[in-house]
Design an enzyme around this catalytic site. Structure first.
Site: not given
Ligand code: GAR
Length: 208
Positions: A108, A110
């Site tokens: 994952n 984060h």
């Molecule tokens: C990213 O910033 C990722 O780190 C976060 O969601 C965003 C997705 O962006 N994930 C979390 O917060 C998980 N806990 P993306 O769809 O443009 O890759």
């Protein structure tokens, strides 16, 4: 060849970073075998289609119970026979049976330096809102293996990013993506594809 299935919910910029890294050869020995979204409108699905990667949508909303969804979700993943599952902005809780079956084969990304600003309720922009509220001067991102907890699994890579006075959550989020997430996520996949990542006693060791 490492067959990778990417799970997404939104824009898919981390998926794009992976696609680019595989295409450029920066990440070797890796094939993006499929993309699964819980959200039919996720732009990530468009990115998959544009790059010839099979994309499917499966949402808890389409099922009478969470148990039923979990079973069908696991089936959908199994069908793609992944060596590695990458959660790239995936906002659905991973079924316990999937964690068990794919132990140390789910990672994952984060958007914070775990153990700061992680766990239940910390996702997407909320992470950056909380970081700015607390006044931290350093933010960052973490790639970790997924275990039964929320953001508690063994840490593979982390990268720090400076917080700049006057940052909004959106501005900080973008900087963390550009300077950290889009780098360490492909890097982690590359290390795993190269067989260099080992988990021992809940900690990750990377072979030189
Ligand atoms: C990213 O910033 C990722 O780190 C976060 O969601 C965003 C997705 O962006 N994930 C979390 O917060 C998980 N806990 P993306 O769809 O443009 O890759």
């Amino acid at each position: 060849m490492l067959d990778v299935v990417v799970l997404v919910s939104g824009g898919g910029t981390n998926l794009q970073a992976l696609i680019d890294a595989v295409e450029s050869g920066a990440v070797a020995n890796t094939k993006l075998a499929g993309v699964i979204s819980n959200n039919r409108n996720a732009y990530a699905l468009q990115r998959a289609e544009d790059n010839g990667i099979p994309g499917i949508c499966i949402s808890p909303k389409e099922f009478a119970s969470r148990e039923e969804f979990n079973e069908r979700f696991l089936d959908a993943v199994d069908t793609l026979q992944p060596d590695l599952i990458v959660l790239a902005g995936f906002l659905v809780v991973i079924p316990p049976a999937m964690i068990e079956k794919y132990r140390n084969r789910i990672i994952n990304i984060h958007p914070s330096l775990i153990p700061s600003f992680c766990g239940t309720g910390y996702y997407g922009l909320k992470v950056h809102e909380a970081a700015l509220k607390r006044g931290v001067k350093v933010a960052g991102a973490t790639v970790h293996f997924v275990d039964e907890g929320t953001d508690t699994g063994p840490i593979i890579l982390q990268k720090a990013v400076e917080v700049v006075q006057g940052d909004t959550p959106e501005v900080l989020q973008r900087r963390v993506m550009e300077q950290a997430e889009w780098k360490i996520l492909p890097q982690a996949v590359g290390l795993i594809a190269a067989g260099r990542v080992k988990v021992e006693d809940g900690r990750v060791f990377i072979r030189e």
